[in-house]
Write an enzyme that holds these catalytic residues in place. Structure first.
Site, PDB file in Angstrom:
ATOM      1  N   LYS A  13      -0.321 -42.586 -32.663  1.00 13.60           N
ATOM      2  CA  LYS A  13      -0.512 -43.340 -33.916  1.00 13.60           C
ATOM      3  C   LYS A  13       0.832 -43.684 -34.562  1.00 13.60           C
ATOM      4  CE  LYS A  13      -2.966 -40.035 -35.837  1.00 13.60           C
ATOM      5  NZ  LYS A  13      -2.964 -39.038 -34.742  1.00 13.60           N
ATOM      6  N   ARG A  87      -9.495 -39.103 -42.377  1.00 13.51           N
ATOM      7  CA  ARG A  87      -9.864 -38.259 -41.240  1.00 13.51           C
ATOM      8  C   ARG A  87     -11.281 -37.743 -41.368  1.00 13.51           C
ATOM      9  NH1 ARG A  87      -4.140 -36.801 -40.114  1.00 13.51           N
ATOM     10  NH2 ARG A  87      -4.106 -35.521 -38.253  1.00 13.51           N
ATOM     11  N   ARG A 126       6.892 -33.748 -27.705  1.00 16.90           N
ATOM     12  CA  ARG A 126       7.406 -34.667 -28.740  1.00 16.90           C
ATOM     13  C   ARG A 126       8.620 -34.039 -29.440  1.00 16.90           C
ATOM     14  NH1 ARG A 126       3.375 -36.614 -33.074  1.00 16.90           N
ATOM     15  NH2 ARG A 126       2.681 -34.472 -32.797  1.00 16.90           N
ATOM     16  N   ARG A 152       8.105 -30.094 -34.151  1.00 16.84           N
ATOM     17  CA  ARG A 152       7.170 -29.721 -35.224  1.00 16.84           C
ATOM     18  C   ARG A 152       6.519 -28.371 -34.925  1.00 16.84           C
ATOM     19  NH1 ARG A 152       3.446 -34.936 -36.347  1.00 16.84           N
ATOM     20  NH2 ARG A 152       1.872 -33.306 -36.427  1.00 16.84           N
ATOM     21  N   ARG A 163      -5.723 -28.302 -33.211  1.00 17.98           N
ATOM     22  CA  ARG A 163      -5.755 -29.577 -33.945  1.00 17.98           C
ATOM     23  C   ARG A 163      -6.709 -30.559 -33.265  1.00 17.98           C
ATOM     24  NH1 ARG A 163       0.229 -30.951 -33.547  1.00 17.98           N
ATOM     25  NH2 ARG A 163      -0.372 -32.962 -34.389  1.00 17.98           N
TER      26      ARG A 163
HETATM   27  P1  AP5 Z   1       2.932 -39.889 -31.825  1.00 17.71           P
HETATM   28  O1  AP5 Z   1       3.043 -41.373 -32.005  1.00 17.71           O
HETATM   29  O2  AP5 Z   1       3.878 -39.034 -32.587  1.00 17.71           O
HETATM   30  O3  AP5 Z   1       1.409 -39.406 -32.005  1.00 17.71           O
HETATM   31  P2  AP5 Z   1       0.491 -39.269 -33.299  1.00 17.71           P
HETATM   32  O4  AP5 Z   1      -0.851 -39.797 -32.945  1.00 17.71           O
HETATM   33  O5  AP5 Z   1       1.174 -39.880 -34.482  1.00 17.71           O
HETATM   34  O6  AP5 Z   1       0.425 -37.694 -33.365  1.00 17.71           O
HETATM   35  P3  AP5 Z   1       0.446 -36.658 -34.582  1.00 17.71           P
HETATM   36  O7  AP5 Z   1       0.517 -35.331 -33.914  1.00 17.71           O
HETATM   37  O8  AP5 Z   1       1.541 -36.999 -35.568  1.00 17.71           O
HETATM   38  O9  AP5 Z   1      -0.925 -36.854 -35.212  1.00 17.71           O
HETATM   39  P4  AP5 Z   1      -1.689 -35.858 -36.089  1.00 17.71           P
HETATM   40  O10 AP5 Z   1      -2.780 -36.726 -36.555  1.00 17.71           O
HETATM   41  O11 AP5 Z   1      -2.102 -34.599 -35.458  1.00 17.71           O
HETATM   42  O12 AP5 Z   1      -0.578 -35.365 -37.127  1.00 17.71           O
HETATM   43  P5  AP5 Z   1      -0.301 -35.740 -38.642  1.00 17.71           P
HETATM   44  O13 AP5 Z   1       1.151 -35.709 -38.829  1.00 17.71           O
HETATM   45  O14 AP5 Z   1      -1.070 -36.937 -39.044  1.00 17.71           O
HETATM   46  O15 AP5 Z   1       3.095 -39.611 -30.247  1.00 17.71           O
HETATM   47  C1  AP5 Z   1       3.072 -38.291 -29.740  1.00 17.71           C
HETATM   48  C2  AP5 Z   1       4.110 -38.156 -28.601  1.00 17.71           C
HETATM   49  O16 AP5 Z   1       3.696 -38.974 -27.508  1.00 17.71           O
HETATM   50  C3  AP5 Z   1       5.511 -38.630 -28.969  1.00 17.71           C
HETATM   51  O17 AP5 Z   1       6.448 -37.798 -28.331  1.00 17.71           O
HETATM   52  C4  AP5 Z   1       5.598 -40.065 -28.405  1.00 17.71           C
HETATM   53  O18 AP5 Z   1       6.928 -40.416 -28.043  1.00 17.71           O
HETATM   54  C5  AP5 Z   1       4.691 -39.944 -27.183  1.00 17.71           C
HETATM   55  N1  AP5 Z   1       3.959 -41.176 -26.883  1.00 17.71           N
HETATM   56  C6  AP5 Z   1       3.328 -41.994 -27.773  1.00 17.71           C
HETATM   57  N2  AP5 Z   1       2.717 -42.998 -27.107  1.00 17.71           N
HETATM   58  C7  AP5 Z   1       2.957 -42.789 -25.771  1.00 17.71           C
HETATM   59  C8  AP5 Z   1       2.596 -43.485 -24.580  1.00 17.71           C
HETATM   60  N3  AP5 Z   1       1.839 -44.592 -24.609  1.00 17.71           N
HETATM   61  N4  AP5 Z   1       3.017 -42.984 -23.399  1.00 17.71           N
HETATM   62  C9  AP5 Z   1       3.777 -41.856 -23.340  1.00 17.71           C
HETATM   63  N5  AP5 Z   1       4.161 -41.155 -24.433  1.00 17.71           N
HETATM   64  C10 AP5 Z   1       3.755 -41.626 -25.638  1.00 17.71           C
HETATM   65  O19 AP5 Z   1      -1.002 -34.487 -39.377  1.00 17.71           O
HETATM   66  C11 AP5 Z   1      -0.435 -33.198 -39.341  1.00 17.71           C
HETATM   67  C12 AP5 Z   1      -1.272 -32.260 -40.183  1.00 17.71           C
HETATM   68  O20 AP5 Z   1      -1.277 -32.681 -41.562  1.00 17.71           O
HETATM   69  C13 AP5 Z   1      -2.771 -32.168 -39.825  1.00 17.71           C
HETATM   70  O21 AP5 Z   1      -2.976 -31.242 -38.760  1.00 17.71           O
HETATM   71  C14 AP5 Z   1      -3.363 -31.690 -41.149  1.00 17.71           C
HETATM   72  O22 AP5 Z   1      -3.132 -30.300 -41.342  1.00 17.71           O
HETATM   73  C15 AP5 Z   1      -2.558 -32.454 -42.175  1.00 17.71           C
HETATM   74  N6  AP5 Z   1      -3.159 -33.764 -42.502  1.00 17.71           N
HETATM   75  C16 AP5 Z   1      -2.603 -34.982 -42.243  1.00 17.71           C
HETATM   76  N7  AP5 Z   1      -3.435 -35.961 -42.651  1.00 17.71           N
HETATM   77  C17 AP5 Z   1      -4.516 -35.358 -43.165  1.00 17.71           C
HETATM   78  C18 AP5 Z   1      -5.730 -35.864 -43.719  1.00 17.71           C
HETATM   79  N8  AP5 Z   1      -5.989 -37.191 -43.791  1.00 17.71           N
HETATM   80  N9  AP5 Z   1      -6.660 -34.956 -44.144  1.00 17.71           N
HETATM   81  C19 AP5 Z   1      -6.421 -33.632 -44.078  1.00 17.71           C
HETATM   82  N10 AP5 Z   1      -5.296 -33.103 -43.548  1.00 17.71           N
HETATM   83  C20 AP5 Z   1      -4.348 -33.958 -43.087  1.00 17.71           C
END
Ligand code: AP5
Length: 208
Positions: A13, A87, A126, A152, A163
């Site tokens: 994402k 979410r 990552r 992270r 997660r």
């Molecule tokens: P990346 O683009 O970083 O993936 P992402 O989908 O953004 O992953 P996240 O882990 O950031 O998502 P998340 O939803 O768990 O975390 P968030 O920060 O929102 O890509 C991942 C890796 O793959 C990278 O190394 C990239 O280079 C590689 N990659 C990407 N595309 C690729 C491809 N096509 N081929 C190969 N490699 C590739 O949330 C964190 C925490 O915050 C949650 O667990 C929760 O506790 C809290 N939180 C956040 N939002 C909410 C909400 N709305 N409600 C409640 N709690 C929340």
């Protein structure tokens, strides 16, 4: 354009959000980034820090309040991309209410589909450059020399698995919610970053 990117942890994402925001000239609103910034500033309640560390979701009202305030900022006037929010269906309903108060609505919701084994590899390897915020991957998108890399704490394999499980239980209702409103665009997230970028742009009707 007011867009939402949905997908499990490590789906790509943040990676795709950067392309979309650059192309459309709109800000990326990542609730994960906002929460990590609040934590770094010592502004996140300890119970919420602990919840993030084990891969749980923060209460709907906490994240909704953050987003409601953020979308009112002037840079969001031309549109915005929400990454990792909503979410849950209460978050989605809350977002609709906030937007309706400003006579606004979402244009589309893109959902990235990825199998679980790939998600784990993507998240665990990552690394993020502390200075630029750029996302890298030790195998698929290696960082340049001199990058100040961060791993992270919630990217440890056991936490990533938790997660993903949280995503499956808490976010399951969200896709039907948006499908019923005709907003959902499902995108195959398997393939290179560039291949997925092409599919995301095509699904949203955005030209290069
Ligand atoms: P990346 O683009 O970083 O993936 P992402 O989908 O953004 O992953 P996240 O882990 O950031 O998502 P998340 O939803 O768990 O975390 P968030 O920060 O929102 O890509 C991942 C890796 O793959 C990278 O190394 C990239 O280079 C590689 N990659 C990407 N595309 C690729 C491809 N096509 N081929 C190969 N490699 C590739 O949330 C964190 C925490 O915050 C949650 O667990 C929760 O506790 C809290 N939180 C956040 N939002 C909410 C909400 N709305 N409600 C409640 N709690 C929340």
């Amino acid at each position: 354009m007011r867009l939402v990117l949905v997908g499990p942890p490590g789906a790509g994402k943040g990676t795709q959000a950067a392309f979309l925001c650059e192309r459309l000239g709109i800000p990326q609103i990542s609730t994960g980034d906002m929460l990590r910034a609040a934590k770094a500033a010592g502004e996140l309640a300890q119970e919420h820090v602990d919840l993030m560390a084990v891969g749980g979701l923060l209460p709907d009202e906490v994240v909704l309040a953050l987003v409601a305030k953020r979308v009112e900022e002037p840079d969001c006037a031309p549109g915005f991309l929400l990454d990792g929010f909503p979410r849950t269906t209460p978050q989605a309903a809350g977002l609709d209410t906030v937007l309706a108060q400003h006579d606004l609505a979402l244009n589309a919701v893109a959902a990235l589909d990825i199998p679980e084994d790939l998600l784990i590899e993507r998240a665990v390897l990552r690394r993020i450059d502390k200075r630029t915020g750029r996302i890298y991957h030790l195998k698929y998108n290696p960082p340049p020399a001199g990058a100040e890399l961060e791993h992270r704490p919630d990217d440890r394999e056991d936490v990533v698995r938790d997660r993903i499980a949280t995503y499956r239980t808490m976010t399951a209702d969200l896709l039907p919610f948006y499908a019923a409103r005709g907003l959902l665009r499902r995108v195959d997230g398997v393939g290179s970053v560039e291949e997925v970028r092409g599919r995301v742009f095509a699904a949203l009707g955005i030209t290069d």
